[in-house]
Design a protein around this motif. Structure first.
Motif, PDB file in Angstrom:
ATOM      1  N   ASN A 200     -16.303  49.466  39.437  1.00 50.63           N
ATOM      2  CA  ASN A 200     -15.448  48.616  38.619  1.00 50.63           C
ATOM      3  C   ASN A 200     -15.352  47.218  39.234  1.00 50.63           C
ATOM      4  O   ASN A 200     -14.479  46.953  40.061  1.00 50.63           O
ATOM      5  CB  ASN A 200     -14.055  49.248  38.499  1.00 50.63           C
TER       6      ASN A 200
ATOM      7  N   GLU B  77     -14.228  44.381  38.185  1.00 54.11           N
ATOM      8  CA  GLU B  77     -12.969  43.655  37.998  1.00 54.11           C
ATOM      9  C   GLU B  77     -11.923  44.106  39.006  1.00 54.11           C
ATOM     10  O   GLU B  77     -11.256  43.285  39.648  1.00 54.11           O
ATOM     11  CB  GLU B  77     -12.435  43.842  36.565  1.00 54.11           C
ATOM     12  N   ARG B  78     -11.771  45.415  39.129  1.00 53.47           N
ATOM     13  CA  ARG B  78     -10.773  45.938  40.071  1.00 53.47           C
ATOM     14  C   ARG B  78     -11.170  45.650  41.515  1.00 53.47           C
ATOM     15  O   ARG B  78     -10.322  45.370  42.362  1.00 53.47           O
ATOM     16  CB  ARG B  78     -10.556  47.426  39.847  1.00 53.47           C
ATOM     17  N   LEU B  79     -12.475  45.720  41.795  1.00 52.44           N
ATOM     18  CA  LEU B  79     -12.947  45.400  43.143  1.00 52.44           C
ATOM     19  C   LEU B  79     -12.631  43.945  43.472  1.00 52.44           C
ATOM     20  O   LEU B  79     -12.083  43.651  44.535  1.00 52.44           O
ATOM     21  CB  LEU B  79     -14.452  45.651  43.272  1.00 52.44           C
TER      22      LEU B  79
ATOM     23  N   LEU C 117      -8.553  50.817  47.565  1.00 53.19           N
ATOM     24  CA  LEU C 117      -9.061  50.227  46.328  1.00 53.19           C
ATOM     25  C   LEU C 117     -10.428  49.596  46.548  1.00 53.19           C
ATOM     26  O   LEU C 117     -11.336  49.765  45.732  1.00 53.19           O
ATOM     27  CB  LEU C 117      -8.091  49.170  45.796  1.00 53.19           C
TER      28      LEU C 117
ATOM     29  N   PRO D 273     -15.395  38.914  39.505  1.00 50.59           N
ATOM     30  CA  PRO D 273     -16.019  40.133  38.975  1.00 50.59           C
ATOM     31  C   PRO D 273     -17.527  39.942  38.745  1.00 50.59           C
ATOM     32  O   PRO D 273     -18.310  40.857  38.989  1.00 50.59           O
ATOM     33  CB  PRO D 273     -15.281  40.379  37.662  1.00 50.59           C
TER      34      PRO D 273
ATOM     35  N   GLU E 103     -10.400  42.004  42.223  1.00 49.90           N
ATOM     36  CA  GLU E 103      -8.948  41.841  42.368  1.00 49.90           C
ATOM     37  C   GLU E 103      -8.478  42.315  43.742  1.00 49.90           C
ATOM     38  O   GLU E 103      -7.719  41.621  44.428  1.00 49.90           O
ATOM     39  CB  GLU E 103      -8.225  42.609  41.256  1.00 49.90           C
ATOM     40  N   ALA E 104      -8.928  43.491  44.160  1.00 46.62           N
ATOM     41  CA  ALA E 104      -8.514  44.036  45.456  1.00 46.62           C
ATOM     42  C   ALA E 104      -9.030  43.181  46.610  1.00 46.62           C
ATOM     43  O   ALA E 104      -8.298  42.914  47.573  1.00 46.62           O
ATOM     44  CB  ALA E 104      -9.004  45.480  45.600  1.00 46.62           C
TER      45      ALA E 104
ATOM     46  N   GLN F 293      -6.987  40.046  46.841  1.00 44.02           N
ATOM     47  CA  GLN F 293      -5.667  40.328  47.406  1.00 44.02           C
ATOM     48  C   GLN F 293      -5.763  40.534  48.921  1.00 44.02           C
ATOM     49  O   GLN F 293      -4.893  40.083  49.669  1.00 44.02           O
ATOM     50  CB  GLN F 293      -5.046  41.554  46.733  1.00 44.02           C
TER      51      GLN F 293
ATOM     52  N   GLU G 159     -13.444  51.377  44.559  1.00 43.22           N
ATOM     53  CA  GLU G 159     -13.875  50.604  43.396  1.00 43.22           C
ATOM     54  C   GLU G 159     -15.118  49.784  43.705  1.00 43.22           C
ATOM     55  O   GLU G 159     -15.521  48.937  42.932  1.00 43.22           O
ATOM     56  CB  GLU G 159     -12.742  49.673  42.922  1.00 43.22           C
TER      57      GLU G 159
END
Length: 157
Positions: free
Chosen positions: A122, A124-126, A114, A36, A128-129, A132, A118
């Motif tokens: 965001n 954090e969400r970026l 995502l 992040p 994470e995606a 993944q 994102e």
């Protein structure tokens, strides 16, 4: 060479190249962990932003070409019915082309949205995606390799 065979050969050549490009971008982007904190630097770090854009585009393009074009063409050359993406993926898994479940492929497909939506809002969400998606790269590349080997072994191209 008939049109269906030519189409399959073209698509296989295309996805092999797309997989190579994705792997190269993946290696460059993940030379450092994509955290992040790193995502918050995208506005100031043009090189990182461009590298991330390339990763997202190549990830999405390979998945689209492989799942939406190559797989139906391969099934068609086998004389198999071509159905919905989910049904085609289930058939690919039964043929040994997809090591994971069709749900794993579909979950990876949602990562594109995502990552795009994102992107800057965001971190954090970026992160994470993107991480993944990074974990899903071997699945996509493995699918491409399996399709190429399968088609060659059966002289479909």
């Amino acid at each position: 060479m008939d049109a269906a065979r030519e189409r399959l050969a073209f698509l296989l050549e295309t996805v092999v190249l797309e997989a190579e490009h994705l792997q190269a971008t993946d290696q460059r982007l993940f030379a450092q962990a994509f955290t992040p904190q790193r995502a918050t630097t995208l506005r100031a770090d043009a090189l990182l932003a461009e590298r991330l854009d390339a990763f997202i585009a190549r990830f999405a393009r390979l998945q689209d070409t492989a799942g939406d074009k190559l797989l139906p063409a391969l099934l068609s050359r086998l004389g198999e019915p071509v159905a919905s993406v989910l049904d085609n993926l289930d058939r690919a898994a039964r043929l040994g082309l997809l090591a994971q479940t069709s749900e794993t492929w579909i979950a990876a497909r949602t990562l594109r949205n995502l990552m795009v939506h994102e992107y800057i809002r965001n971190p954090e969400r970026l992160a994470e995606a993107v991480n993944q998606a990074h974990e899903a790269v071997p699945m996509l590349v493995g699918f491409v390799q399996a399709c190429a080997s399968f088609a060659a072994a059966r002289r479909l191209v």
